[in-house]
Design a protein around this motif. Structure first.
Motif, PDB file in Angstrom:
ATOM      1  N   SER A  89      27.610  95.328  43.639  1.00  0.00           N
ATOM      2  CA  SER A  89      27.475  95.441  44.679  1.00  0.00           C
ATOM      3  C   SER A  89      27.794  93.007  45.343  1.00  0.00           C
ATOM      4  CB  SER A  89      25.984  95.303  45.115  1.00  0.00           C
ATOM      5  OG  SER A  89      25.889  95.206  46.211  1.00  0.00           O
ATOM      6  N   LEU A  93      29.385  90.892  47.605  1.00  0.00           N
ATOM      7  CA  LEU A  93      29.373  90.431  48.813  1.00  0.00           C
ATOM      8  C   LEU A  93      29.063  89.002  48.348  1.00  0.00           C
ATOM      9  CD1 LEU A  93      25.217  92.351  49.354  1.00  0.00           C
ATOM     10  CD2 LEU A  93      27.844  92.972  50.524  1.00  0.00           C
ATOM     11  N   ALA A 174      22.338  82.027  58.093  1.00  0.00           N
ATOM     12  CA  ALA A 174      20.731  82.230  58.313  1.00  0.00           C
ATOM     13  C   ALA A 174      21.346  83.640  57.305  1.00  0.00           C
ATOM     14  CB  ALA A 174      19.996  82.395  58.965  1.00  0.00           C
ATOM     15  N   ARG A 175      21.824  84.689  57.681  1.00  0.00           N
ATOM     16  CA  ARG A 175      22.501  86.223  56.919  1.00  0.00           C
ATOM     17  C   ARG A 175      22.443  85.709  55.224  1.00  0.00           C
ATOM     18  NH1 ARG A 175      22.769  91.230  60.128  1.00  0.00           N
ATOM     19  NH2 ARG A 175      22.983  90.446  62.270  1.00  0.00           N
ATOM     20  N   HIS A 176      23.567  85.018  55.125  1.00  0.00           N
ATOM     21  CA  HIS A 176      24.042  84.707  53.920  1.00  0.00           C
ATOM     22  C   HIS A 176      23.177  83.516  53.055  1.00  0.00           C
ATOM     23  CE1 HIS A 176      28.507  83.576  55.405  1.00  0.00           C
ATOM     24  NE2 HIS A 176      28.383  84.771  56.044  1.00  0.00           N
ATOM     25  N   ALA A 177      21.702  83.055  53.465  1.00  0.00           N
ATOM     26  CA  ALA A 177      21.098  82.462  52.905  1.00  0.00           C
ATOM     27  C   ALA A 177      20.126  83.157  52.748  1.00  0.00           C
ATOM     28  CB  ALA A 177      20.416  81.695  54.110  1.00  0.00           C
ATOM     29  N   GLY A 178      19.309  84.195  53.347  1.00  0.00           N
ATOM     30  CA  GLY A 178      18.466  85.256  53.338  1.00  0.00           C
ATOM     31  C   GLY A 178      19.087  86.155  52.037  1.00  0.00           C
ATOM     32  N   TYR A 179      20.460  86.411  52.370  1.00  0.00           N
ATOM     33  CA  TYR A 179      20.671  87.079  51.025  1.00  0.00           C
ATOM     34  C   TYR A 179      20.653  86.609  49.354  1.00  0.00           C
ATOM     35  CZ  TYR A 179      24.141  89.577  47.670  1.00  0.00           C
ATOM     36  OH  TYR A 179      24.576  89.453  46.749  1.00  0.00           O
ATOM     37  N   ASP A 182      17.549  86.386  48.676  1.00  0.00           N
ATOM     38  CA  ASP A 182      16.712  87.469  47.898  1.00  0.00           C
ATOM     39  C   ASP A 182      16.880  87.991  45.899  1.00  0.00           C
ATOM     40  OD1 ASP A 182      15.059  89.844  48.994  1.00  0.00           O
ATOM     41  OD2 ASP A 182      16.656  91.133  47.761  1.00  0.00           O
ATOM     42  N   ILE A 183      18.816  87.157  46.114  1.00  0.00           N
ATOM     43  CA  ILE A 183      19.075  88.084  45.038  1.00  0.00           C
ATOM     44  C   ILE A 183      18.514  86.794  43.546  1.00  0.00           C
ATOM     45  CG2 ILE A 183      20.633  89.859  45.687  1.00  0.00           C
ATOM     46  CD1 ILE A 183      22.773  88.195  45.165  1.00  0.00           C
ATOM     47  N   HIS A 186      13.335  88.055  44.483  1.00  0.00           N
ATOM     48  CA  HIS A 186      13.253  88.810  45.273  1.00  0.00           C
ATOM     49  C   HIS A 186      12.339  89.172  46.399  1.00  0.00           C
ATOM     50  CE1 HIS A 186      13.723  92.787  47.768  1.00  0.00           C
ATOM     51  NE2 HIS A 186      12.276  93.642  46.806  1.00  0.00           N
ATOM     52  N   ASN A 187      12.396  89.319  47.962  1.00  0.00           N
ATOM     53  CA  ASN A 187      11.773  89.127  48.712  1.00  0.00           C
ATOM     54  C   ASN A 187      11.250  87.470  49.723  1.00  0.00           C
ATOM     55  OD1 ASN A 187      10.870  91.440  49.069  1.00  0.00           O
ATOM     56  ND2 ASN A 187       8.953  91.666  47.535  1.00  0.00           N
ATOM     57  N   PHE A 189      13.547  85.864  50.938  1.00  0.00           N
ATOM     58  CA  PHE A 189      14.548  85.583  51.928  1.00  0.00           C
ATOM     59  C   PHE A 189      14.329  84.446  52.959  1.00  0.00           C
ATOM     60  CE2 PHE A 189      12.000  89.398  53.284  1.00  0.00           C
ATOM     61  CZ  PHE A 189      11.790  88.831  54.092  1.00  0.00           C
ATOM     62  N   SER A 190      13.165  84.428  53.030  1.00  0.00           N
ATOM     63  CA  SER A 190      12.432  83.638  54.113  1.00  0.00           C
ATOM     64  C   SER A 190      11.346  81.943  53.424  1.00  0.00           C
ATOM     65  CB  SER A 190      12.329  84.115  55.658  1.00  0.00           C
ATOM     66  OG  SER A 190      11.170  84.995  55.169  1.00  0.00           O
ATOM     67  N   VAL A 195      12.496  75.730  53.716  1.00  0.00           N
ATOM     68  CA  VAL A 195      12.737  76.771  54.218  1.00  0.00           C
ATOM     69  C   VAL A 195      12.717  77.412  56.460  1.00  0.00           C
ATOM     70  CG1 VAL A 195      13.361  79.308  54.052  1.00  0.00           C
ATOM     71  CG2 VAL A 195      13.945  77.682  52.249  1.00  0.00           C
TER      72      VAL A 195
ATOM     73  N   GLY B 197      17.884  85.939  61.568  1.00  0.00           N
ATOM     74  CA  GLY B 197      19.112  86.561  60.795  1.00  0.00           C
ATOM     75  C   GLY B 197      18.681  86.629  58.765  1.00  0.00           C
ATOM     76  N   ARG B 198      17.706  85.711  58.705  1.00  0.00           N
ATOM     77  CA  ARG B 198      17.184  86.522  57.679  1.00  0.00           C
ATOM     78  C   ARG B 198      16.164  87.571  57.542  1.00  0.00           C
ATOM     79  NH1 ARG B 198      16.436  81.164  53.958  1.00  0.00           N
ATOM     80  NH2 ARG B 198      16.864  79.224  55.769  1.00  0.00           N
ATOM     81  N   SER B 201      19.218  90.492  57.418  1.00  0.00           N
ATOM     82  CA  SER B 201      20.011  89.926  56.365  1.00  0.00           C
ATOM     83  C   SER B 201      19.095  90.576  55.202  1.00  0.00           C
ATOM     84  CB  SER B 201      20.033  88.621  55.981  1.00  0.00           C
ATOM     85  OG  SER B 201      20.913  88.694  54.312  1.00  0.00           O
ATOM     86  N   ARG B 208      21.137  98.623  51.502  1.00  0.00           N
ATOM     87  CA  ARG B 208      22.450  98.996  51.181  1.00  0.00           C
ATOM     88  C   ARG B 208      21.453  99.644  49.181  1.00  0.00           C
ATOM     89  NH1 ARG B 208      26.941  96.328  50.514  1.00  0.00           N
ATOM     90  NH2 ARG B 208      28.207  95.988  48.623  1.00  0.00           N
ATOM     91  N   TRP B 220      25.647  91.793  56.854  1.00  0.00           N
ATOM     92  CA  TRP B 220      25.630  91.421  58.029  1.00  0.00           C
ATOM     93  C   TRP B 220      26.506  92.141  58.463  1.00  0.00           C
ATOM     94  CZ3 TRP B 220      25.849  87.792  53.354  1.00  0.00           C
ATOM     95  CH2 TRP B 220      26.547  88.690  52.483  1.00  0.00           C
TER      96      TRP B 220
END
Lengths: 230, 289
Positions: A89, A93, A174-179, A182-183, A186-187, A189-190, A195, B197-198, B201, B208, B220
């Motif tokens: 995964s 990603l 921001a979606r990338h940053a959260g992802y 998180d990995i 975990h948890n 993301f923000s 941040v 966005g965060r 995500s 997933r 995304w």
């Protein structure tokens, strides 16, 4: 002294270029121009060999373009030498992120046209790509910067026609940053330093601070004396 | 700066600005002859105030749309977070963080609206005894008319959370140009958008990884892929590849033999914006009338 962004200059530029000054700028001009004067740009003479970002909106777009060149180089290396124990995964990603960063980079390059800074030399030796934690903490730094850079740019932009597309990229970064956060943990993301602010809004980074962060990943030196900042 | 040009500019940017004024010709005429020169600054100032008030109204409208969505999302997460073992203890801290940040956003928006002289949105049934601001469970039907059971299983909870998050992003994104008139508001709302966005995500990543959602979602939005066919309408237009007149899918990507950007990346790299009307239609199934 850098007078690039004084109202008088803006007005003249606007008329010369034959475009309608935006209402925001109009109210700033009419309102006695408070708020436009907070330029922290350095007056230092920079050696001629440094790559000049341009001035005004061009400099701001070049700043974002440089940021995207760094993220593309960063994820390209990550894809070539993935960290130990990477999952299927995560492989998928990080390819996604690389491609979206390429899309942002090419978009900005096209907007800049002949004003785009020339190819720059990366310096990614601070990152241990084989180590998950090293890679992800640098990824978090770069993605947090991406997510926080656009608001800082929009604070200073003259040409409002960029706002829609920049805001569309801001939420994706921001979606990338959260992802990646998180990995990494975990948890989270923000959460992390710089941040969110005390109102629960994403951090906003000024262009000069953004360029300073990027300089840790780039060998090329830049002349940012005409980069609008706050 | 030319005065006539100023008037032109206000009119171009905001035709409504003249509604409360006498027509433009007589206004200019009166400046030319009847109004004493000393009064001119006051007359001009009053025009600006009226134009600025019109501008503030539309800004407040956008903030209230954002606020309406924050109330709904906060109530959704609070309800989910307090429903027995709905969310695994592994992921619960993330959802608690989202709940807490939604509450901060409600407070931020209410404060900002007040500062701008506007009136904050309140959900229907706000006066219900079950309300604990900004938790207003009486206002919402998260089953979407009995179709879904989001508080009975985690996969459904995540599916509707994804819809709510992505719709919240589409809502602000779609109104962003309205905020251009107030730079401080604009930059703060872009910063709020980034937090959304965060959140989006995280929710999509949990779909997933934690529940193996059938379409293998990414954090995304690729193309206009919905979590399920009946929810397609929440992703209409997300497959757009054109930004500022440029076709992103036609930009170079040398990592591919074609030399071109994959469609999935071209669409995922930009979140799209929806009109207020579209957003109101999309959130209507969650609201009690």
């Amino acid at each position: 002294m850098n007078t690039n962004n004084t109202p008088e200059t803006l007005q003249v530029q606007g008329e010369e270029a034959g475009f309608n000054p935006s209402r925001r700028r109009f109210f700033q001009l009419a309102g006695g121009v408070a708020g436009l004067g907070m330029l922290a740009a350095s007056c230092r003479r920079t050696p001629a060999s440094d790559t000049w970002l341009g001035k005004g909106d061009v400099a701001l777009l070049n700043y974002l373009y440089i940021l995207k060149q760094v993220t593309v180089a960063f994820y390209t290396q990550a894809v070539a030498t993935p960290y130990y124990d990477i999952t299927a995964s995560e492989v998928e990603l990080q390819l996604d992120i690389r491609d979206q960063e390429v899309a942002h980079r090419e978009f900005l390059k096209t907007l800049l046209g002949k004003d785009a800074v020339k190819t720059i030399t990366m310096e990614l030796s601070a990152v241990t790509f084989a180590d998950k934690s090293s890679f992800l903490s640098h990824a978090a730094t770069l993605e947090d910067l991406s997510a926080s850079a656009y608001a800082g740019v929009m604070k200073l932009l003259s040409d409002q026609s960029y706002i829609v597309s920049f805001s569309k990229m801001a939420s994706v970064d921001a979606r990338h940053a959260g992802y990646v956060r998180d990995i990494l943990n975990h948890n989270s993301f923000s959460s992390g330093m710089n941040v969110l602010d005390s109102k629960g809004l994403n951090w906003m980074t000024s262009p000069s601070v953004g360029m300073a962060t990027l300089s840790n990943y780039i060998e090329t030196r830049f002349d940012i004396s005409n980069l609008p900042t706050f | 700066m030319n005065f006539r040009h100023i008037l032109n500019e206000i009119e171009n940017q905001d035709p409504e600005a003249y509604h409360n004024l006498s027509d433009r010709r007589s206004m200019l005429g009166s400046f030319g002859s009847k109004v004493a020169l000393a009064a001119l600054p006051f007359a001009v100032a009053s025009m600006f105030r009226k134009a600025a008030a019109q501008t503030t109204d539309v800004v407040v409208d956008v903030l209230n749309l954002a606020l309406e969505i924050e109330f709904m999302q906060y109530t959704y997460y609070r309800q989910g977070n307090n429903t027995g073992s709905l969310i695994s203890s592994n992921d619960l801290p993330g959802f608690k963080a989202i709940e807490n940040q939604k509450k901060m956003h409600v407070s931020f928006l209410e404060t900002l609206i007040k500062e701008l002289g506007g009136v904050s949105f309140k959900p229907n049934y706000y006066t219900s005894p079950t309300t604990v601001h900004p938790y207003v469970p009486a206002a919402y039907d998260f089953t979407m008319g009995g179709t879904y059971t989001p508080f009975a299983d985690y996969a459904t909870f995540l599916k509707l959370a994804q819809i709510l998050e992505d719709t919240g992003i589409h809502a602000i994104q779609g109104q962003i140009t309205t905020l251009q008139t107030n730079n401080a508001v604009l930059t703060q709302m872009v910063s709020l958008l980034a937090v959304k966005g965060r959140h989006a995500s995280f929710v999509r990543l949990m779909r997933r990884l934690a529940v193996n959602a059938p379409e293998t979602p990414t954090p995304w939005i690729q193309n206009n892929i919905p979590p399920s066919i009946p929810l397609q309408k929440y992703y209409v237009g997300e497959d757009n590849t054109e930004q500022m007149g440029l076709n992103i899918a036609a930009l170079g990507n040398t990592y591919y033999n074609s030399g071109l950007m994959p469609q999935t990346a071209a669409t995922a790299a930009f979140d799209e914006g929806y009109t207020k009307d579209a957003i109101m239609t999309l959130i209507a199934p969650f609201k009690k009338i």
